[in-house]
Every structure is written in C-alpha cells, then in structure tokens.
Write an enzyme that holds these catalytic residues in place. Structure first.
Site, short mmCIF file in Angstrom:
data_model
loop_
_atom_site.label_atom_id
_atom_site.label_comp_id
_atom_site.label_asym_id
_atom_site.label_seq_id
_atom_site.Cartn_x
_atom_site.Cartn_y
_atom_site.Cartn_z
N ASP A 28 -10.88 -1.63 -1.53
CA ASP A 28 -9.81 -1.55 -2.52
C ASP A 28 -9.07 -0.22 -2.42
O ASP A 28 -9.65 0.78 -2.02
CB ASP A 28 -10.44 -1.71 -3.92
CG ASP A 28 -9.41 -2.08 -4.96
OD1 ASP A 28 -8.26 -2.40 -4.60
OD2 ASP A 28 -9.74 -2.03 -6.16
N ASN A 30 -5.70 0.23 -1.04
CA ASN A 30 -4.65 0.39 -0.02
C ASN A 30 -3.29 0.63 -0.67
O ASN A 30 -2.51 1.48 -0.22
CB ASN A 30 -4.53 -0.88 0.85
CG ASN A 30 -5.76 -1.11 1.69
OD1 ASN A 30 -6.61 -0.25 1.82
ND2 ASN A 30 -5.87 -2.31 2.25
N GLY A 31 -3.01 -0.14 -1.73
CA GLY A 31 -1.72 -0.01 -2.42
C GLY A 31 -1.56 1.37 -3.03
O GLY A 31 -0.51 2.01 -2.88
N THR A 74 -8.92 -15.41 -2.90
CA THR A 74 -8.09 -16.56 -3.31
C THR A 74 -6.98 -16.06 -4.25
O THR A 74 -5.86 -16.57 -4.22
CB THR A 74 -8.94 -17.63 -4.04
OG1 THR A 74 -9.80 -16.98 -4.98
CG2 THR A 74 -9.80 -18.43 -3.08
N GLU A 75 -7.29 -15.04 -5.05
CA GLU A 75 -6.30 -14.49 -5.99
C GLU A 75 -5.16 -13.77 -5.25
O GLU A 75 -4.04 -13.70 -5.74
CB GLU A 75 -6.96 -13.50 -6.96
CG GLU A 75 -7.93 -14.13 -7.96
CD GLU A 75 -9.26 -14.60 -7.34
OE1 GLU A 75 -9.65 -14.05 -6.28
OE2 GLU A 75 -9.88 -15.51 -7.92
N ASN A 76 -5.45 -13.25 -4.07
CA ASN A 76 -4.42 -12.50 -3.32
C ASN A 76 -3.24 -13.37 -2.89
O ASN A 76 -2.16 -12.85 -2.60
CB ASN A 76 -5.02 -11.81 -2.08
CG ASN A 76 -5.91 -10.63 -2.40
OD1 ASN A 76 -6.80 -10.29 -1.63
ND2 ASN A 76 -5.68 -9.99 -3.54
N ARG A 79 0.08 -12.64 -4.63
CA ARG A 79 0.86 -11.41 -4.40
C ARG A 79 2.25 -11.77 -3.86
O ARG A 79 2.46 -12.90 -3.38
CB ARG A 79 0.13 -10.51 -3.39
CG ARG A 79 -1.13 -9.94 -4.00
CD ARG A 79 -1.68 -8.81 -3.18
NE ARG A 79 -2.82 -8.24 -3.89
CZ ARG A 79 -3.36 -7.07 -3.64
NH1 ARG A 79 -2.87 -6.31 -2.68
NH2 ARG A 79 -4.39 -6.63 -4.33
C1 FPP Z 1 -7.06 -4.07 -1.59
O1 FPP Z 1 -6.14 -3.04 -1.78
C2 FPP Z 1 -7.03 -4.56 -0.25
C3 FPP Z 1 -6.64 -5.81 0.13
C4 FPP Z 1 -6.20 -6.85 -0.83
C5 FPP Z 1 -6.60 -6.23 1.53
C6 FPP Z 1 -7.60 -5.60 2.44
C7 FPP Z 1 -6.99 -5.53 3.78
C8 FPP Z 1 -7.20 -4.55 4.69
C9 FPP Z 1 -8.18 -3.48 4.48
C10 FPP Z 1 -6.43 -4.49 5.96
C11 FPP Z 1 -6.58 -5.63 6.88
C12 FPP Z 1 -7.96 -6.10 7.03
C13 FPP Z 1 -8.45 -6.60 8.17
C14 FPP Z 1 -9.82 -7.14 8.24
C15 FPP Z 1 -7.64 -6.60 9.39
P1 FPP Z 1 -5.03 -3.23 -2.89
O2 FPP Z 1 -3.79 -3.67 -2.21
O3 FPP Z 1 -5.52 -4.12 -3.98
O4 FPP Z 1 -4.89 -1.76 -3.40
P2 FPP Z 1 -4.49 -1.29 -4.87
O5 FPP Z 1 -5.54 -1.80 -5.81
O6 FPP Z 1 -4.48 0.19 -4.76
O7 FPP Z 1 -3.12 -1.87 -5.14
#
Ligand code: FPP
Length: 250
Positions: A28, A30-31, A74-76, A79
């Site tokens: 978790d 990345n965003g 599934t929730e993603n 987005r």
């Molecule tokens: C959560 O961060 C992450 C994800 C929904 C996707 C995970 C994907 C990766 C790590 C990259 C690709 C993976 C592979 C296996 C190639 P978020 O977007 O919910 O972050 P936030 O809560 O800060 O918004």
C-alpha cells in the site's frame, strides 16, 4: 543472485529456524508516494513495481517458499479507468520482463483471484509465464489479481455445495481441510507473516481464511520506499515473536 539460502540467511543476520514459509504482503502507499512528489499516481505504481522486484529477489535469496503479493483487488476495478489500465499495462510488463529471471531463479508464478476478469493480453502473459515456470520448485510467487477474500470464500462455498448436491461430499464430513482445499490457495501453507506498508491497520479483504494465525507487521513506509533491509528487519522481529496459535506455551 546466490542460490545459497543458508549463506544469505546468515549474512542477513536472520535465525535459520525462524524463516517464515509463507509471507503475504499488502503493498500500500503507491498513490501517496506519488502525491508527495506532485507526480501522477501511476508513477507511484511504477516505482512500486521496482520494490516488487527487490522483495521477490530478497525472498528467494533466503529460501521463502511462498510470497503472496496483493497486486490488484476486486475493489480496485472501481478506480478511474486510466489508473486501472495503467496497472494492467504494468502487470503485463512485469510478467514479460521478469519471466527470464523467474526461470533462472526457479520461481513458479501463480495467480489467485478472478483472473478471468483481467484483459485478454494480461491473461495471455500470465498464462505464458505460468506455463514457463510451472515446473519450478524454488519459490512460489503468488500474485493476488482481481482478488477478494469474500469472493474467494463465496466461490469455495459454491463449489462445496455443488459437490454436496451431486452427492460427492457428505456435509457431515466437511472439515477445515475440505474448506482449505476449495480455496485459491489449495496446497499452499497458510501465511506465517503478513506485512502491510503505509500504516493502515486494515485487512482489506485479503486472505480472510488463510491469515487466521499469521503474525501482522504494519510499517509506515510507503511501498515504493520499502527496501530489502526493512524487510529483513521485519523478518528478524518475526523471529523474536512467540507464536502461540491460541494455546498457552508455558
Ligand atoms: C496500493 O497503493 C497499491 C496497489 C493498488 C497496486 C499495487 C501494484 C504495484 C505495487 C505495482 C505493480 C505490481 C506488480 C506485481 C507488477 P495505492 O494506490 O492504494 O496507494 P495509496 O493508498 O497511497 O493511494
């Protein structure tokens, strides 16, 4: 990469008796990582993919048997379309670019979730990588893709009920093993350790049945900033935890 887990375990200062067999990770943050840098969220996912590479290698090095990564829930699907498409593109890129390394390092790729919902090109890449690595015995890289724990449990109930209706299963003989054998993770040990990055204290519909006795570690670090060093620190802390499985040990 060295194929000497004992050496890597010693070099990392880990206790060889306390290496988890199965590690599960909620990747978790990345965003937030991207937002802090005034960048598009997609760039956070790209950087997150680099962390995936590092943690897969670090896991393989010390002889972890199964590494399950929550890559897409599934929730993603709810987005914004552009973000979903970018994640699918990244996934396809990852499946292609890592194929050779997976083969060399004896990693078997597996996916859990409603993978039939993935776009065809991603499914094709997935099938190709799974096929090429199917015989590998080193580590299972288990990607949760279009995965939801409640959906998994619902599908398990449906398949057991179907068999019961056909007379193939007697409801009175259903055990926890029967349930485990009808989940996506059939044949895999339950996770010993669950790591979640970026500080949230939630399970987010991840491996609801399988995490029953897992040790949880939550770090404030955002996934793109997560490193092998921090991973091994968590494994050291895991080694110091006393796992009681609900019992009194002394
Ligand atoms: C959560 O961060 C992450 C994800 C929904 C996707 C995970 C994907 C990766 C790590 C990259 C690709 C993976 C592979 C296996 C190639 P978020 O977007 O919910 O972050 P936030 O809560 O800060 O918004």
């Amino acid at each position: 990469m060295s194929s000497d887990p004992a050496g890597a375990i010693a070099a990392a200062g880990l206790d060889p008796e306390r290496i988890p067999r199965h590690v599960a990770v909620i990747m978790d943050g990345n965003g937030r990582w991207a937002k802090k840098r005034l960048m598009n969220r997609v760039l956070g996912h790209e950087q997150g993919m680099e962390t995936v590479r590092e943690i897969v290698r670090a896991s393989r090095e010390i002889g972890i048997s199964v590494l399950t990564l929550y890559a897409f829930s599934t929730e993603n699907w709810a987005r914004p379309k552009a973000e979903v498409m970018a994640l699918m593109t990244l996934l396809r890129r990852f499946l292609k670019s890592e194929r050779q390394e997976m083969v060399q390092n004896h990693i078997r790729l597996n996916a859990i979730g409603q993978t039939e919902r993935l776009p065809k090109d991603v499914r094709d890449s997935l099938d190709e990588t799974k096929g090429l690595t199917a015989e590998n015995q080193g580590m299972v890289l288990n990607l949760s893709l279009s995965y939801g724990g409640r959906t998994e449990i619902t599908e398990m109930v449906q398949s057991i009920a179907r068999k019961a209706a056909k007379g193939e299963i007697d409801p009175e003989t259903i055990t926890e093993e029967t349930v485990a054998d009808h989940l996506y993770t059939k044949g895999m040990p339950d996770p010993d350790l669950m790591i979640r990055t970026s500080g949230e204290m939630r399970i987010s519909n991840f491996l609801l049945w399988q995490l029953a006795y897992a040790e949880f570690f939550i770090t404030e670090t955002l996934w793109p900033d997560f490193t092998k060093e921090e991973y091994y620190d968590i494994l050291k802390a895991y080694g110091r935890r006393e796992r009681r499985f609900g019992k009194v040990l002394r």
